[in-house]
Design a protein around this motif. Sequence first.
Motif, short mmCIF file in Angstrom:
data_model
loop_
_atom_site.label_atom_id
_atom_site.label_comp_id
_atom_site.label_asym_id
_atom_site.label_seq_id
_atom_site.Cartn_x
_atom_site.Cartn_y
_atom_site.Cartn_z
N ASN A 1 10.11 6.05 2.66
CA ASN A 1 10.20 4.57 2.55
C ASN A 1 10.67 3.97 3.74
N PRO A 2 9.69 3.09 4.49
CA PRO A 2 10.10 2.22 5.54
C PRO A 2 11.10 1.33 5.28
N ASN A 3 11.16 0.80 4.09
CA ASN A 3 11.74 -0.38 3.66
C ASN A 3 13.20 0.15 3.52
N ALA A 4 13.55 1.40 3.29
CA ALA A 4 15.07 1.91 3.17
C ALA A 4 15.73 1.60 4.55
N THR A 5 16.83 0.95 4.16
CA THR A 5 18.05 0.79 5.22
C THR A 5 18.87 1.73 5.19
N SER A 6 19.31 2.29 3.87
CA SER A 6 20.14 3.43 3.92
C SER A 6 19.86 4.35 2.56
N MET B 1 0.85 -1.15 0.11
CA MET B 1 0.04 -0.10 0.19
C MET B 1 0.68 1.22 0.15
N ILE B 2 0.53 2.25 -0.83
CA ILE B 2 1.10 3.55 -0.85
C ILE B 2 0.42 4.45 -0.37
N THR B 3 0.83 5.46 0.55
CA THR B 3 -0.23 6.68 1.19
C THR B 3 0.26 7.91 0.55
N LEU B 4 -0.55 9.07 0.55
CA LEU B 4 -0.17 10.21 0.09
C LEU B 4 -0.60 11.03 1.30
N THR B 5 0.18 12.14 1.68
CA THR B 5 -0.37 13.05 2.52
C THR B 5 -1.25 14.12 1.86
N ILE C 1 9.08 -0.27 -2.55
CA ILE C 1 8.34 0.94 -2.15
C ILE C 1 6.96 0.66 -1.31
N ASP C 2 6.63 -0.73 -1.03
CA ASP C 2 5.35 -0.93 -0.39
C ASP C 2 5.42 -0.30 0.89
N GLY C 3 4.42 0.44 1.28
CA GLY C 3 4.46 1.03 2.71
C GLY C 3 5.11 2.23 2.75
N SER C 4 5.40 3.13 1.50
CA SER C 4 5.94 4.23 1.40
C SER C 4 4.79 5.28 1.49
N THR D 1 10.78 2.65 -9.50
CA THR D 1 11.98 2.62 -9.10
C THR D 1 13.25 2.08 -10.14
N LYS D 2 14.31 2.70 -10.01
CA LYS D 2 15.03 2.25 -11.20
C LYS D 2 16.46 1.76 -10.53
N LEU D 3 17.43 0.99 -11.18
CA LEU D 3 18.64 0.92 -10.64
C LEU D 3 19.48 2.09 -10.97
N GLY D 4 20.69 2.70 -9.87
CA GLY D 4 20.97 3.66 -9.95
C GLY D 4 21.17 4.41 -8.78
N GLY D 5 21.71 5.59 -8.90
CA GLY D 5 21.94 6.59 -7.82
C GLY D 5 23.09 6.03 -6.73
N CYS D 6 23.47 6.82 -5.83
CA CYS D 6 24.68 6.28 -5.01
C CYS D 6 24.46 5.33 -4.10
N THR D 7 23.24 4.97 -3.84
CA THR D 7 23.10 4.11 -2.93
C THR D 7 22.58 2.59 -3.49
N GLY D 8 21.80 2.68 -4.85
CA GLY D 8 21.57 1.47 -5.37
C GLY D 8 20.45 1.46 -6.18
N TYR D 9 19.41 2.25 -5.75
CA TYR D 9 18.03 2.41 -6.31
C TYR D 9 17.72 3.88 -6.25
N SER D 10 17.01 4.25 -7.28
CA SER D 10 16.56 5.61 -7.46
C SER D 10 14.77 5.60 -7.56
N TYR D 11 14.31 6.75 -7.20
CA TYR D 11 12.92 6.86 -7.02
C TYR D 11 12.63 7.61 -8.23
N GLY D 12 11.39 7.32 -8.86
CA GLY D 12 10.86 8.14 -9.90
C GLY D 12 9.41 8.58 -9.75
#
Length: 117
Positions: free
Chosen positions: A91-96, A1-5, A71-74, A30-41
């Motif tokens: 994103n609650p799933n992001a560890t870094s 589930m995704i939520t919006l403020t 990004i589930d739960g974001s 999401t796509k591969l890339g960015g300095c940590t591994g995945y980027s949002y779009g």
Amino acid sequence: MITLTETAAQKLQEMIEAQGPAEDALRLYTKLGGCTGYSYGMALDTEKPDDHVFSIRGVKVVVDSESLELIDGSEVDYIDDLTGQGFKINNPNATSMCGCGSSFRTATAAGQPGSCD
């Protein structure tokens, strides 16, 4: 589930109305890339057959299956303050995350780190 403020939903409704009926949904991906591994779009788009579709505060949100796993739960928020304005994904799933906040890694998916886009 995704939520919006509420603020994000209002801004998205304005953008969708200005764009016209051709693109009636917010696509989160999401796509591969960015300095940590995945980027949002994010983009205004239309629903595709394999999308997960959410109706949140009057806004249609579409997400492909691979992205939803990451990004589930974001929550999508819209920030407008002295430092700037724009959408932010909590994103609650992001560890870094990278310093610029646009790329992330999860406990189960490291991605392919590169330069911060």
